[in-house]
Design a protein around this motif. Structure first.
Motif, PDB file in Angstrom:
ATOM      1  N   LEU A  22      35.981  53.538  36.005  1.00  0.00           N
ATOM      2  CA  LEU A  22      37.072  53.559  35.032  1.00  0.00           C
ATOM      3  C   LEU A  22      38.376  53.954  35.703  1.00  0.00           C
ATOM      4  CD1 LEU A  22      35.261  55.452  32.115  1.00  0.00           C
ATOM      5  CD2 LEU A  22      35.567  52.974  32.350  1.00  0.00           C
ATOM      6  N   GLN A  23      39.490  53.491  35.080  1.00  0.00           N
ATOM      7  CA  GLN A  23      40.830  53.854  35.531  1.00  0.00           C
ATOM      8  C   GLN A  23      41.684  54.133  34.302  1.00  0.00           C
ATOM      9  OE1 GLN A  23      42.248  54.352  38.567  1.00  0.00           O
ATOM     10  NE2 GLN A  23      40.207  54.088  39.491  1.00  0.00           N
ATOM     11  N   PRO A  24      42.647  55.066  34.384  1.00  0.00           N
ATOM     12  CA  PRO A  24      43.550  55.316  33.246  1.00  0.00           C
ATOM     13  C   PRO A  24      44.245  54.028  32.811  1.00  0.00           C
ATOM     14  CG  PRO A  24      43.795  57.034  34.895  1.00  0.00           C
ATOM     15  CD  PRO A  24      42.901  55.995  35.504  1.00  0.00           C
ATOM     16  N   GLY A  25      44.248  53.786  31.509  1.00  0.00           N
ATOM     17  CA  GLY A  25      44.832  52.568  30.964  1.00  0.00           C
ATOM     18  C   GLY A  25      43.816  51.502  30.638  1.00  0.00           C
ATOM     19  N   ASP A  26      42.579  51.659  31.145  1.00  0.00           N
ATOM     20  CA  ASP A  26      41.538  50.673  30.836  1.00  0.00           C
ATOM     21  C   ASP A  26      41.186  50.707  29.351  1.00  0.00           C
ATOM     22  OD1 ASP A  26      41.471  50.005  33.449  1.00  0.00           O
ATOM     23  OD2 ASP A  26      39.567  50.993  33.923  1.00  0.00           O
ATOM     24  N   THR A  27      40.963  49.527  28.777  1.00  0.00           N
ATOM     25  CA  THR A  27      40.510  49.413  27.390  1.00  0.00           C
ATOM     26  C   THR A  27      39.024  49.080  27.382  1.00  0.00           C
ATOM     27  OG1 THR A  27      42.698  48.638  26.661  1.00  0.00           O
ATOM     28  CG2 THR A  27      40.850  48.208  25.201  1.00  0.00           C
ATOM     29  N   LEU A  28      38.263  49.812  26.616  1.00  0.00           N
ATOM     30  CA  LEU A  28      36.827  49.605  26.604  1.00  0.00           C
ATOM     31  C   LEU A  28      36.254  49.932  25.233  1.00  0.00           C
ATOM     32  CD1 LEU A  28      35.076  52.602  28.369  1.00  0.00           C
ATOM     33  CD2 LEU A  28      37.494  52.579  27.838  1.00  0.00           C
ATOM     34  N   LYS A  29      35.015  49.474  25.029  1.00  0.00           N
ATOM     35  CA  LYS A  29      34.296  49.794  23.801  1.00  0.00           C
ATOM     36  C   LYS A  29      33.364  50.965  24.070  1.00  0.00           C
ATOM     37  CE  LYS A  29      34.349  45.237  21.594  1.00  0.00           C
ATOM     38  NZ  LYS A  29      33.522  44.122  21.072  1.00  0.00           N
ATOM     39  N   VAL A  30      33.376  51.930  23.165  1.00  0.00           N
ATOM     40  CA  VAL A  30      32.520  53.103  23.291  1.00  0.00           C
ATOM     41  C   VAL A  30      31.815  53.341  21.963  1.00  0.00           C
ATOM     42  CG1 VAL A  30      33.896  54.237  25.092  1.00  0.00           C
ATOM     43  CG2 VAL A  30      34.466  54.602  22.698  1.00  0.00           C
ATOM     44  N   MET A  31      30.721  54.071  22.034  1.00  0.00           N
ATOM     45  CA  MET A  31      29.967  54.384  20.830  1.00  0.00           C
ATOM     46  C   MET A  31      30.074  55.876  20.538  1.00  0.00           C
ATOM     47  SD  MET A  31      25.980  53.539  19.929  1.00  0.00           S
ATOM     48  CE  MET A  31      25.350  54.923  20.862  1.00  0.00           C
ATOM     49  N   ILE A  32      30.184  56.227  19.257  1.00  0.00           N
ATOM     50  CA  ILE A  32      30.267  57.620  18.844  1.00  0.00           C
ATOM     51  C   ILE A  32      28.874  58.234  18.918  1.00  0.00           C
ATOM     52  CG2 ILE A  32      30.988  59.222  17.044  1.00  0.00           C
ATOM     53  CD1 ILE A  32      33.256  57.502  18.071  1.00  0.00           C
ATOM     54  N   LEU A  33      28.745  59.277  19.749  1.00  0.00           N
ATOM     55  CA  LEU A  33      27.474  59.983  19.845  1.00  0.00           C
ATOM     56  C   LEU A  33      27.425  61.162  18.889  1.00  0.00           C
ATOM     57  CD1 LEU A  33      26.339  60.236  23.581  1.00  0.00           C
ATOM     58  CD2 LEU A  33      25.326  58.925  21.729  1.00  0.00           C
ATOM     59  N   SER A  34      28.502  61.909  18.823  1.00  0.00           N
ATOM     60  CA  SER A  34      28.573  63.063  17.932  1.00  0.00           C
ATOM     61  C   SER A  34      30.025  63.315  17.568  1.00  0.00           C
ATOM     62  CB  SER A  34      27.961  64.310  18.597  1.00  0.00           C
ATOM     63  OG  SER A  34      28.730  64.681  19.733  1.00  0.00           O
ATOM     64  N   GLY A  51      37.207  69.222  16.105  1.00  0.00           N
ATOM     65  CA  GLY A  51      37.940  68.010  16.433  1.00  0.00           C
ATOM     66  C   GLY A  51      37.472  67.368  17.720  1.00  0.00           C
ATOM     67  N   ARG A  52      36.177  67.546  18.047  1.00  0.00           N
ATOM     68  CA  ARG A  52      35.634  67.000  19.285  1.00  0.00           C
ATOM     69  C   ARG A  52      34.761  65.778  18.978  1.00  0.00           C
ATOM     70  NH1 ARG A  52      33.652  72.486  22.510  1.00  0.00           N
ATOM     71  NH2 ARG A  52      35.742  73.417  22.749  1.00  0.00           N
ATOM     72  N   VAL A  53      34.902  64.774  19.800  1.00  0.00           N
ATOM     73  CA  VAL A  53      34.126  63.549  19.643  1.00  0.00           C
ATOM     74  C   VAL A  53      33.474  63.226  20.978  1.00  0.00           C
ATOM     75  CG1 VAL A  53      34.180  61.105  19.039  1.00  0.00           C
ATOM     76  CG2 VAL A  53      35.721  62.692  17.888  1.00  0.00           C
ATOM     77  N   SER A  54      32.154  63.060  20.965  1.00  0.00           N
ATOM     78  CA  SER A  54      31.421  62.684  22.180  1.00  0.00           C
ATOM     79  C   SER A  54      31.160  61.186  22.145  1.00  0.00           C
ATOM     80  CB  SER A  54      30.095  63.447  22.267  1.00  0.00           C
ATOM     81  OG  SER A  54      30.341  64.839  22.368  1.00  0.00           O
ATOM     82  N   LEU A  55      31.387  60.543  23.279  1.00  0.00           N
ATOM     83  CA  LEU A  55      31.293  59.087  23.370  1.00  0.00           C
ATOM     84  C   LEU A  55      30.237  58.680  24.381  1.00  0.00           C
ATOM     85  CD1 LEU A  55      35.143  58.406  23.528  1.00  0.00           C
ATOM     86  CD2 LEU A  55      33.697  58.431  21.477  1.00  0.00           C
ATOM     87  N   SER A  56      29.859  57.409  24.309  1.00  0.00           N
ATOM     88  CA  SER A  56      28.875  56.888  25.252  1.00  0.00           C
ATOM     89  C   SER A  56      29.062  55.392  25.446  1.00  0.00           C
ATOM     90  CB  SER A  56      27.459  57.155  24.744  1.00  0.00           C
ATOM     91  OG  SER A  56      26.498  56.551  25.593  1.00  0.00           O
ATOM     92  N   THR A  57      28.935  54.962  26.693  1.00  0.00           N
ATOM     93  CA  THR A  57      28.791  53.540  27.015  1.00  0.00           C
ATOM     94  C   THR A  57      27.376  53.276  27.540  1.00  0.00           C
ATOM     95  OG1 THR A  57      29.748  53.977  29.203  1.00  0.00           O
ATOM     96  CG2 THR A  57      31.241  53.162  27.503  1.00  0.00           C
TER      97      THR A  57
END
Length: 417
Positions: free
Chosen positions: A308-320, A326-332
């Motif tokens: 990954l690099q700053p500025g990249d656009t990607l799809k992620v899934m919400i894990l929690s 106000g915390r969101v954990s993500l996963s690819t």
């Protein structure tokens, strides 16, 4: 016509009788009686010619006098175009040049300062570059104003130097922008707005071309105002008052509503904001989520910057989602069709993201169903039981409908055990 009749009225012809008598006497004195026959035809012709001219002049005089009388007494006699027709024609081409009047015009010339517009008035109208658009532009063509464009304008003034009218498109766009903001407020919509300034009280954001105020108390991010400049943030409308030119917005409400819509297993589009040794921070609609290094791929990722690099656009899934913190954990990692695809073929991961997320949600639902079944296993009064296949259903015949009634006597003592 009257003046011409008056000119003919002043025409006078001298009487021919006296001149002819003098001519006759002179001719009788100077010529003998036998020569009078040769002079007489010339005199008669002169007299006849003068009489014909006088008659013609009299006829012309009478004709013009009659015409003059008709002009005075019956000016519209014999004219098919009536006074009513004339009034209707004037009304049809009458032009209202009052300030605030909306007119339809056609642009026929543009220059560095604005555009000339034909609005079917006695003179052309002018649209300055400042009045051409609600946004700041340097040339009217930046707002799509080119020769041949037909648009509705509003009159805002008059140029005293040449009596031409001054037009505006900006005023009309302002009215439409306020109407749009009122509609968005009524629909309780979240909008994204660019931060264009800051002051002691909060941020200034551009919404629908209008400058809105976001108090610091209504900003969810702890970032400094300077860090938010030129960035887009989600906002919701708090107050829309066109009369007071007051537009107040809230970033906190927008973020809270966005977080409430985030469900476990949802696939969202995010932008990489920064990289840390332990993971990447992803912006998902104004909310910062953490993509931990362990959740990037099933294969081990030693250096996040290689993926990954700053500025990249990607799809992620919400894990929690911890709404309190106000915390969101993500996963690819959960979106990989096969382990390691996020490293080898991230494009495939994003193409299959929704399909993999659906599979993940189904597994979550099955796991929750199994957990509920385990809780109900020793609660026959619920009327449900778990079959050997793991399917939750009605009680089997081996258990009574009213459940198992265990008394104190039925419970073995510790000695017996």
């Amino acid at each position: 016509m009257a003046s011409l009749a008056q000119q003919f009225t002043g025409l006078r012809c001298s009487p021919l009788s006296s001149s002819s008598s003098r001519l006759s006497r002179r001719a009788a004195k100077n010529f003998p009686q036998n020569k009078s026959a040769s002079v007489s035809p010339t005199i008669v012709a002169a007299v006849a010619m003068s009489s014909g001219q006088t008659k013609e002049r009299l006829e012309l005089k009478k004709m013009f006098e009659d015409a003059y009388e008709r002009c005075r007494n019956a000016p519209m006699e014999g004219v098919a175009f009536t006074v009513d027709d004339f009034a209707a024609a004037i009304e049809q081409y009458d032009f209202n040049s009052e300030i605030g009047t909306r007119v339809k015009g056609t642009v026929f010339k543009t220059d560095a300062n604005g555009a000339l517009v034909d609005i079917s008035a006695k003179s052309s109208a002018y649209l300055t570059v400042e009045q051409a658009c609600i946004h700041r532009i340097k040339h009217v063509e930046e707002a799509g104003i080119v020769p041949g464009m037909v648009e509705e304008f509003v009159i805002i003034g008059e140029n005293e130097s040449d009596d031409s009218l001054l037009l505006s498109l900006r005023n009309i766009q302002y009215e439409l922008a306020w109407e749009r903001c009122r509609q968005l407020q009524a629909e309780d919509v979240i909008v994204k707005a660019k931060v264009i300034g800051a002051n002691k009280g909060g941020l200034v954001a551009l919404v629908e071309g209008l400058r809105g105020f976001v108090p610091f108390s209504q900003i969810s991010s702890k970032a400094a105002a300077e860090e938010l400049l030129e960035k887009e943030i989600p906002l919701k409308f708090v107050e829309v008052d066109e009369e007071q030119t007051k537009l107040v917005l809230s970033n906190r409400k927008a973020v809270a509503d966005s977080q409430a819509q985030l469900g476990i297993g949802s696939v969202v589009l995010g932008v990489v904001q920064s990289l840390k040794p332990y993971g990447a921070f992803i912006d998902i609609g104004g909310i910062n989520g953490l993509l931990h290094v362990s959740q990037i791929s099933h294969d081990r990722v030693s250096d996040i910057a290689t993926v990954l690099q700053p500025g990249d656009t990607l799809k992620v899934m919400i894990l929690s989602h911890d709404r309190d913190r106000g915390r969101v954990s993500l996963s690819t990692k959960k979106l990989e069709p096969t382990p390691g695809d996020m490293i080898r073929n991230p494009k495939l991961v994003f193409e299959k993201a929704e399909e993999m997320a659906q599979t993940f949600r189904q597994r979550i639902a099955q796991a929750e169903a199994m957990a509920r079944a385990d809780m109900l296993r020793f609660q026959p009064e619920s009327g449900l039981t778990l079959s050997s296949d793991g399917i939750l259903g009605p009680l089997g015949s081996e258990l009574p409908d009213d459940g198992v009634d265990l008394t104190v006597d039925d419970i073995p003592s510790a000695v017996d055990l």
